[in-house]
Design a protein around this motif. Structure first.
Motif, mmCIF file in Angstrom:
data_model
loop_
_atom_site.group_PDB
_atom_site.id
_atom_site.type_symbol
_atom_site.label_atom_id
_atom_site.label_comp_id
_atom_site.label_asym_id
_atom_site.label_seq_id
_atom_site.Cartn_x
_atom_site.Cartn_y
_atom_site.Cartn_z
ATOM 1 N N ASN A 51 0.861 -1.178 0.000
ATOM 2 C CA ASN A 51 0.000 0.000 0.000
ATOM 3 C C ASN A 51 0.903 1.234 0.000
ATOM 4 O OD1 ASN A 51 -1.752 2.126 0.573
ATOM 5 N ND2 ASN A 51 -3.027 0.885 1.930
ATOM 6 N N PHE A 52 1.283 1.680 -1.191
ATOM 7 C CA PHE A 52 2.234 2.788 -1.297
ATOM 8 C C PHE A 52 1.626 4.111 -0.832
ATOM 9 C CE2 PHE A 52 4.141 -0.202 -4.391
ATOM 10 C CZ PHE A 52 5.405 -0.265 -3.838
ATOM 11 N N GLU A 53 0.316 4.252 -0.962
ATOM 12 C CA GLU A 53 -0.326 5.470 -0.450
ATOM 13 C C GLU A 53 -0.187 5.540 1.071
ATOM 14 O OE1 GLU A 53 -4.333 5.874 -1.752
ATOM 15 O OE2 GLU A 53 -3.815 6.047 -3.875
ATOM 16 N N LEU A 54 -0.400 4.401 1.716
ATOM 17 C CA LEU A 54 -0.235 4.357 3.168
ATOM 18 C C LEU A 54 1.209 4.631 3.550
ATOM 19 C CD1 LEU A 54 -1.206 3.743 6.045
ATOM 20 C CD2 LEU A 54 -0.872 1.309 5.560
ATOM 21 N N ALA A 56 3.426 6.323 1.922
ATOM 22 C CA ALA A 56 3.735 7.742 1.690
ATOM 23 C C ALA A 56 3.220 8.594 2.837
ATOM 24 C CB ALA A 56 3.123 8.194 0.371
ATOM 25 N N ALA A 57 2.058 8.226 3.387
ATOM 26 C CA ALA A 57 1.494 8.986 4.503
ATOM 27 C C ALA A 57 2.266 8.716 5.798
ATOM 28 C CB ALA A 57 0.024 8.613 4.689
ATOM 29 N N MET A 58 2.746 7.475 5.970
ATOM 30 C CA MET A 58 3.465 7.115 7.194
ATOM 31 C C MET A 58 4.859 7.716 7.244
ATOM 32 S SD MET A 58 2.405 3.094 7.345
ATOM 33 C CE MET A 58 3.657 2.696 8.583
ATOM 34 N N ARG A 59 5.496 7.862 6.080
ATOM 35 C CA ARG A 59 6.861 8.387 5.988
ATOM 36 C C ARG A 59 7.811 7.655 6.938
ATOM 37 N NH1 ARG A 59 7.682 10.232 1.471
ATOM 38 N NH2 ARG A 59 9.580 11.212 2.273
ATOM 39 N N PRO A 60 7.975 6.365 6.818
ATOM 40 C CA PRO A 60 8.913 5.659 7.708
ATOM 41 C C PRO A 60 10.345 6.106 7.464
ATOM 42 C CG PRO A 60 8.239 4.228 5.897
ATOM 43 C CD PRO A 60 7.384 5.459 5.811
ATOM 44 N N THR A 76 11.397 -1.458 -4.948
ATOM 45 C CA THR A 76 12.472 -0.524 -4.609
ATOM 46 C C THR A 76 12.422 0.732 -5.469
ATOM 47 O OG1 THR A 76 13.993 -1.747 -6.053
ATOM 48 C CG2 THR A 76 13.983 -2.324 -3.713
ATOM 49 N N GLY A 77 11.990 0.587 -6.716
ATOM 50 C CA GLY A 77 11.855 1.764 -7.572
ATOM 51 C C GLY A 77 10.824 2.735 -7.025
ATOM 52 N N LYS A 78 9.699 2.188 -6.557
ATOM 53 C CA LYS A 78 8.649 3.039 -6.007
ATOM 54 C C LYS A 78 9.085 3.659 -4.678
ATOM 55 C CE LYS A 78 4.478 4.747 -6.175
ATOM 56 N NZ LYS A 78 4.086 5.691 -7.248
#
Length: 296
Positions: A51-54, A56-60, A76-78
């Motif tokens: 879940n790339f949207e999640l 992006a929001a989490m910013r680990p 890894t590219g994403k």
């Protein structure tokens, strides 16, 4: 992205730094299970279904990845596109029990498989180098003490592993992680022909004859929780001596409702506890208390 990564941080008391996992229903760690309820630990998906949207929001600050077939360039590219740093962790490739635990060890540093790393990956990331070193030294010390403890003056018990998948029984190499644990606990694996670096596929008849003719114990029998479940897989199993003697043990004593096994989570960084269970089983004077249970 692997349950063993969770265990690395928990081993040094830093589970609170975990903000996301893959397959949260399969994670045994108490902190993760408690903090999923309030949303402090999220399930970010798996493989290419992240879940790339999640994310992006989490910013680990960092993602720990594993790749059985090498780098997953889609993932890894994403991650690079999102500016999320990542490290690939290769603990799953280690065949030595202490070698797996040493992936607490600093990424990129190779240690002797049966020695103790001076640095810890999780500890290094958390700026707790001394705590990581102490944890590794204690685990290695306890493991080696159990291994060195003199066994009774009796033949080493012979051990069979796994259950068949369809009509094929996959038998691990004599150099594998599980076989080394068995040998260090005082047992002997029944299938000695495979000295390669991978499991081999044996037909049902060959594996069955090994069970019937030589095995004193049968371990790691998949999802089975009872002897009835085991014999339901194949009626022939009911005639195996180890089933009659109830010397069948499974490594799913600590299991989530969804079927996630703590053996492959905290057991990876605590081989000393796994070894203690196995020695208890082979000696037969008490019951295992950590990862293994006897099937009834």
């Amino acid at each position: 992205m692997s349950s063993s990564h969770v265990a690395m941080f928990d081993a040094i008391g830093q589970a609170k730094r975990i903000s996301g996992v893959s397959g949260i229903d399969y994670i045994s760690n108490p902190y993760v299970r408690e903090h999923r309820l309030c949303g402090e630990v999220r399930d970010v998906g798996y493989d290419t279904n992240l879940n790339f949207e999640l994310l992006a929001a989490m910013r680990p600050d960092l993602m720990l990845l594993y790749g059985v077939t090498g780098e997953n360039t889609i993932v890894t590219g994403k991650l690079r596109e999102l500016g999320i740093p990542y490290i690939y962790i290769g603990d799953y490739m280690e065949e030595s029990p202490l070698g797996k635990a040493e992936w607490l060890g600093l990424a990129g540093q190779r240690c002797d498989p049966m020695s103790t790393c001076r640095l810890a990956l999780a500890a290094e990331l958390c700026d707790l180098r001394a705590a990581g070193a102490d944890t590794l030294q204690r685990i290695a010390r306890d493991y080696q003490a159990l291994k060195a403890h003199p066994a009774p003056d009796a033949p080493r018990p012979k051990v069979m592993l796994n259950t068949p998948y369809r009509d094929t029984w996959f038998l691990p190499s004599s150099q594998s992680y599980m076989i080394r644990l068995i040998e260090d606990a005082g047992g002997e694996y029944v299938y000695t022909k495979n000295d390669s670096d991978t499991s081999v596929a044996a037909d049902m008849e060959e594996a069955y004859l090994l069970e019937v003719g030589t095995a004193d114990f049968w371990l790691n029998v998949g999802p089975c929780n009872t002897l009835a479940e085991l014999t339901a897989q194949n009626p022939k199993f009911s005639g195996i001596p180890v089933v009659h003697s109830r010397n069948v043990y499974n490594n799913n004593r600590r299991q989530t409702p969804a079927g996630g096994s703590d053996f492959w989570e905290s057991g990876v960084v605590r081989p000393d506890l796994v070894l203690r269970d196995l020695r208890t089983i082979f000696l037969g004077d008490s019951v295992p208390t950590c990862y293994y249970k006897r099937l009834e």
